[in-house]
Design an enzyme around this catalytic site. Sequence first.
Site: not given
Length: 415
Positions: A165, A401, A342, A305, A316, A337
């Site tokens: 991502c 990831f 996402h 994010h 975060e 998002k």
Amino acid sequence: MKDKTRVVITGIGTVNSTGLSVEETWKNITDGNSGIGPITLFDTSPLNVHIGGQVWGFDPTNYMDGKEARRRDRFAQFAAAATQMAFAQAGLKITEDIADDVGCFYGTAVGGLKSFFDSSITLMQEGPRKLHPFAIPMTICDGASGSLAIDWNLRGPNLAPVSACAAGADAIGLSYQAILLGQAKAMVCGGSETPLLTIGMAAFDRLGAMSHNNDHPKEACKPFDKNRDGLVMGEGAATLILEDLEFALARDAQPLAEVIGYGCTSDAFHVTAPAENGVGAARAIQQALKNARLEPQDIDWISAHATATALNDKYETMAIKNVFGEQAYKLPVSGTKAMTGHMMGATGALEVILGVKAIETSCVPPTINYTTPDPECDLDYVPNQAREMPVDVVMSNAFGFGGHNSVIIIKRFEE
């Protein structure tokens, strides 16, 4: 590297669940209108999750002829559409005398997953002779970057960053570096993703990462909210045209913003979970600030994010507080998002585009569906309504990831 090289953004384009253009996207996002709804691309009845950020109304033949569309996976079709818009805004014509100096770095997490899935079914049910002749180029992760180079005669450096991502953001950061190093005068960059299919949805659900709020799709994704219960998957693409400032001004281009910083780190911790306390993300933020020669107080807004998963939002937040200290509490942080879903490898690129629009309009998007504060997520998340405010410098975070952390900093262009 030339000491005085500056890298500017001259064109942007996107297709995503909130719009088929930058302007439509920006209006819906600042209005707080979610693009998430019941998926119609395929039968979701065998799955636990039936909602997503689908690119509603997308027709690839609006951007290419039907024969070419049939030879490209949906993710490459999205990339072509977004790139067409970006080129139109930039006004960049690729002539023979500059083709070698213009490249393309275009990211994705999984590339043509649908084409691979469909080919596997065809192989099992009908045998190898029934496979699509373009099964391989439709599947591979450089299907977008390769086809964009062919479409536009981009003969400079060409890569398909595959960093989960963070891929779209890494494509921008690597393009920025390529121009600084003199490897190109202009770069097409961004990301595209089409994870809305049975295998993608089922696999992410098995990880326990997805919201199951099928009955209320527009309220399902709740970044930073105490009651967040997982991400909502989305699809789409986002493209930016980056240019050496001298090259852009020589052709009378109008810069939209300037790229000034890039940070890229690895958690080296876990294949899915972020590093504890957000230490890897914090290092990427620090690296981007150092690269941009900025202090924490110079940042006006963070495009987070913000996946609406328990650990990502918590860590975060911790990363931002660890770097910014008390300044973190004065800094608006938005999680868009909640509206787009996402978009995996495309999400970082779209969120940089939102930064360009925030600078242009002096407005930052809201984090919608924020109703119950979480004591562990205690920053200013611009809850539920866009905010008009001066925006000169934007930081955009993208984490993936495998422990990938990518941070981009852009600022208002000044000659």
